[in-house]
Design a protein around this motif. Structure first.
Motif, mmCIF file in Angstrom:
data_model
loop_
_atom_site.group_PDB
_atom_site.id
_atom_site.type_symbol
_atom_site.label_atom_id
_atom_site.label_comp_id
_atom_site.label_asym_id
_atom_site.label_seq_id
_atom_site.Cartn_x
_atom_site.Cartn_y
_atom_site.Cartn_z
ATOM 1 N N MET B 1 14.753 0.896 -7.791
ATOM 2 C CA MET B 1 13.389 0.957 -7.292
ATOM 3 C C MET B 1 13.173 2.266 -6.531
ATOM 4 S SD MET B 1 11.347 -2.258 -5.761
ATOM 5 C CE MET B 1 12.529 -2.516 -4.502
ATOM 6 N N ASN B 2 12.076 2.942 -6.822
ATOM 7 C CA ASN B 2 11.828 4.223 -6.163
ATOM 8 C C ASN B 2 11.012 4.044 -4.879
ATOM 9 O OD1 ASN B 2 9.079 4.075 -6.862
ATOM 10 N ND2 ASN B 2 9.486 5.007 -8.868
ATOM 11 N N ALA B 3 10.825 5.156 -4.163
ATOM 12 C CA ALA B 3 10.163 5.100 -2.853
ATOM 13 C C ALA B 3 8.734 4.563 -2.972
ATOM 14 C CB ALA B 3 10.165 6.485 -2.214
ATOM 15 N N LEU B 4 8.031 4.977 -4.015
ATOM 16 C CA LEU B 4 6.657 4.509 -4.231
ATOM 17 C C LEU B 4 6.637 2.990 -4.395
ATOM 18 C CD1 LEU B 4 3.623 4.756 -5.115
ATOM 19 C CD2 LEU B 4 4.485 5.083 -7.443
ATOM 20 N N GLU B 5 7.572 2.474 -5.199
ATOM 21 C CA GLU B 5 7.598 1.035 -5.457
ATOM 22 C C GLU B 5 7.917 0.261 -4.184
ATOM 23 O OE1 GLU B 5 10.390 1.210 -8.676
ATOM 24 O OE2 GLU B 5 8.796 1.166 -10.195
ATOM 25 N N ARG B 6 8.851 0.778 -3.396
ATOM 26 C CA ARG B 6 9.176 0.112 -2.118
ATOM 27 C C ARG B 6 7.972 0.110 -1.187
ATOM 28 N NH1 ARG B 6 14.355 2.135 -2.893
ATOM 29 N NH2 ARG B 6 13.850 4.114 -1.901
ATOM 30 N N THR B 7 7.280 1.248 -1.129
ATOM 31 C CA THR B 7 6.082 1.347 -0.276
ATOM 32 C C THR B 7 5.035 0.317 -0.699
ATOM 33 O OG1 THR B 7 6.489 3.696 0.056
ATOM 34 C CG2 THR B 7 4.254 2.928 0.492
ATOM 35 N N LEU B 8 4.857 0.174 -2.008
ATOM 36 C CA LEU B 8 3.848 -0.778 -2.504
ATOM 37 C C LEU B 8 4.232 -2.215 -2.167
ATOM 38 C CD1 LEU B 8 2.978 0.721 -6.005
ATOM 39 C CD2 LEU B 8 1.490 0.573 -4.000
ATOM 40 N N ILE B 9 5.486 -2.572 -2.393
ATOM 41 C CA ILE B 9 5.907 -3.956 -2.113
ATOM 42 C C ILE B 9 5.776 -4.262 -0.631
ATOM 43 C CG2 ILE B 9 7.928 -5.474 -2.017
ATOM 44 C CD1 ILE B 9 8.612 -4.668 -4.761
ATOM 45 N N ASN B 10 6.264 -3.346 0.203
ATOM 46 C CA ASN B 10 6.170 -3.590 1.650
ATOM 47 C C ASN B 10 4.722 -3.567 2.126
ATOM 48 O OD1 ASN B 10 8.928 -3.930 1.968
ATOM 49 N ND2 ASN B 10 9.284 -1.745 2.323
ATOM 50 N N GLY B 11 3.895 -2.745 1.487
ATOM 51 C CA GLY B 11 2.519 -2.574 1.947
ATOM 52 C C GLY B 11 1.556 -3.631 1.433
ATOM 53 N N LEU B 12 1.955 -4.380 0.392
ATOM 54 C CA LEU B 12 1.009 -5.319 -0.227
ATOM 55 C C LEU B 12 1.395 -6.783 -0.053
ATOM 56 C CD1 LEU B 12 0.070 -3.458 -3.523
ATOM 57 C CD2 LEU B 12 -1.337 -3.816 -1.502
ATOM 58 N N LEU B 32 -1.128 7.550 -0.549
ATOM 59 C CA LEU B 32 -0.841 7.756 -1.973
ATOM 60 C C LEU B 32 -2.151 8.071 -2.690
ATOM 61 C CD1 LEU B 32 1.299 4.507 -2.366
ATOM 62 C CD2 LEU B 32 2.229 6.829 -2.323
ATOM 63 N N THR B 33 -2.067 8.301 -4.011
ATOM 64 C CA THR B 33 -3.295 8.427 -4.797
ATOM 65 C C THR B 33 -3.597 7.092 -5.464
ATOM 66 O OG1 THR B 33 -2.186 9.033 -6.856
ATOM 67 C CG2 THR B 33 -2.725 10.840 -5.333
ATOM 68 N N GLU B 34 -4.862 6.910 -5.821
ATOM 69 C CA GLU B 34 -5.281 5.673 -6.499
ATOM 70 C C GLU B 34 -4.468 5.469 -7.778
ATOM 71 O OE1 GLU B 34 -9.562 3.697 -7.513
ATOM 72 O OE2 GLU B 34 -9.264 5.719 -8.282
ATOM 73 N N GLU B 35 -4.297 6.554 -8.526
ATOM 74 C CA GLU B 35 -3.574 6.465 -9.796
ATOM 75 C C GLU B 35 -2.114 6.054 -9.562
ATOM 76 O OE1 GLU B 35 -2.846 9.135 -13.812
ATOM 77 O OE2 GLU B 35 -3.445 10.121 -11.949
ATOM 78 N N ALA B 36 -1.502 6.591 -8.499
ATOM 79 C CA ALA B 36 -0.103 6.252 -8.211
ATOM 80 C C ALA B 36 0.030 4.769 -7.870
ATOM 81 C CB ALA B 36 0.414 7.109 -7.057
ATOM 82 N N VAL B 37 -0.946 4.223 -7.144
ATOM 83 C CA VAL B 37 -0.898 2.795 -6.797
ATOM 84 C C VAL B 37 -0.980 1.951 -8.068
ATOM 85 C CG1 VAL B 37 -2.138 0.918 -5.629
ATOM 86 C CG2 VAL B 37 -1.819 3.108 -4.467
ATOM 87 N N ILE B 38 -1.946 2.280 -8.932
ATOM 88 C CA ILE B 38 -2.131 1.495 -10.164
ATOM 89 C C ILE B 38 -0.893 1.600 -11.057
ATOM 90 C CG2 ILE B 38 -3.459 1.382 -12.325
ATOM 91 C CD1 ILE B 38 -5.974 2.075 -10.667
ATOM 92 N N GLU B 146 11.703 -6.890 3.662
ATOM 93 C CA GLU B 146 11.622 -5.429 3.662
ATOM 94 C C GLU B 146 12.556 -4.940 2.564
ATOM 95 O OE1 GLU B 146 10.148 -2.855 5.398
ATOM 96 O OE2 GLU B 146 8.728 -4.325 6.159
ATOM 97 N N VAL B 147 12.059 -4.086 1.695
ATOM 98 C CA VAL B 147 12.938 -3.591 0.623
ATOM 99 C C VAL B 147 13.099 -2.080 0.746
ATOM 100 C CG1 VAL B 147 12.449 -5.439 -0.956
ATOM 101 C CG2 VAL B 147 11.014 -3.421 -0.997
#
Lengths: 183, 147
Positions: B1-12, B32-38, B146-147
């Motif tokens: 899992m990359n940093a973006l994915e961890r941020t999304l899981i923890n943030g959502l 982040l950008t909207e596209e990166a979130v999607i 927390e991941v």
């Protein structure tokens, strides 16, 4: 239920007692059910997901937003968001930890257990005779068994539960994991 | 899992906004950008790290029933009973656990009266008694991983 009669004071529950809010109790029931069916498998991954849902079920974006907000407010929907698979995240140990707590204490003990970060769910459920003498249920997810066992010990001590019957049921396999389906 | 994915899981885990551009709102909150979130969410779903991204329903408030049930299954019959139990669409999760009651599953029905029918059906199919343990009180529901 054995033991003392249940009193409201025993239930510092997150949710008040069952107060079913039927989707069919107001004039837009048919479109509500269409929206429920459209959204249950997930939100569309497009910049305007609520407009896309509306397009699928014949509602405007504003109507979809209004309904979802209402469902959240009335508690029909607990939350919108991610449903993670613990195992995929490296949380391979999953234990259901159960205690037999006197009915008069179960609410207070449940609230204390729920305050621990490792406890992801905490419920009171009925005992079932000889086969199942426990009335307080917690779920603990951890990276490995040893970690979870240490957490169970810590919880037990912190909540003064050493003398109470308890069991730790580790999961061995998961055969089916999905949300409920509404059609 | 990359940093973006961890941020999304923890943030959502706490929820997702309801507004015209919710992914953009999340992106602004998380830097982040909207596209990166999607695209990040799409990747998490494709990998199976997320089972779903959407609403978590409260079955009882929708007028249905939700319960935890357990069976004591003879070890030799386990595979057969798993198949019989999982054949019911109302069975939402099913775990083998270390106990005399060794199979635990969640029952979710759209109508309260359907629960008894499903339990009777499972008992008829398996020849085993279903121990039904509905929720009497809930002390916490949430995710704090927390991941």
């Amino acid at each position: 239920m054995s033991g003392m009669p249940l009193r409201a004071v025993d239930f510092p529950a997150v949710f008040p007692g069952p107060a079913p809010v039927h989707c069919g109790t107001h004039p837009d029931a048919a479109s509500d059910l269409r929206l429920l069916a459209a959204v249950q498998h997930g939100l569309p991954l497009v910049p305007r997901p609520y407009a896309e849902l509306g397009r699928q079920v014949g509602l405007s974006e504003a109507e979809v937003i209004e309904r979802l907000e209402r469902w959240l407010a009335t508690g029909i929907v607990k939350r919108l968001g991610v449903v993670v698979r613990h195992r995929k995240l490296g949380y391979r140990a999953n234990a259901m930890v159960v205690f037999d707590v006197p009915d008069a204490l179960v609410g207070a003990v449940g609230a204390r257990l729920a305050a621990f970060a490792c406890v992801t769910l905490c419920y009171r459920r009925p005992r079932r005779g000889e086969a199942w003498p426990y009335n307080l249920f917690c779920m603990i997810h951890g990276r490995d068994r040893a970690t979870v066992e240490a957490q169970v010990e810590a919880l037990t001590l912190a909540c003064g539960l050493e003398a109470m019957p308890r069991a730790v049921l580790f999961s061995r396999r998961c055969f089916k994991q999905r949300g409920a389906v509404y059609r | 899992m990359n940093a973006l994915e961890r941020t999304l899981i923890n943030g959502l885990q706490g929820g997702f906004p309801i507004c015209e551009r919710p992914y953009l709102a999340v992106a602004e909150r998380l830097g982040l950008t909207e596209e990166a979130v999607i695209e990040g969410l799409r990747g998490l779903l494709d990998q199976g790290i997320l089972s779903r991204f959407g609403p978590l329903y409260h079955a009882e408030r929708m007028g249905g029933a939700l319960s935890l049930a357990a069976l004591a299954v003879p070890e030799a019959d386990f595979e057969r009973v798993v198949a019989e139990v999982n054949a019911f669409p109302e069975v939402a999760h099913n775990y083998a656990r270390d106990h005399a009651l060794n199979m635990w599953f969640v029952l979710a029905t759209e109508k309260p009266e359907r629960k008894a029918e499903v339990i009777a059906g499972i008992e008829a199919a398996t020849g085993l008694k279903v121990h039904d343990m509905p929720k009497l009180a809930e002390y916490y529901v949430g995710l704090r991983l927390e991941v």
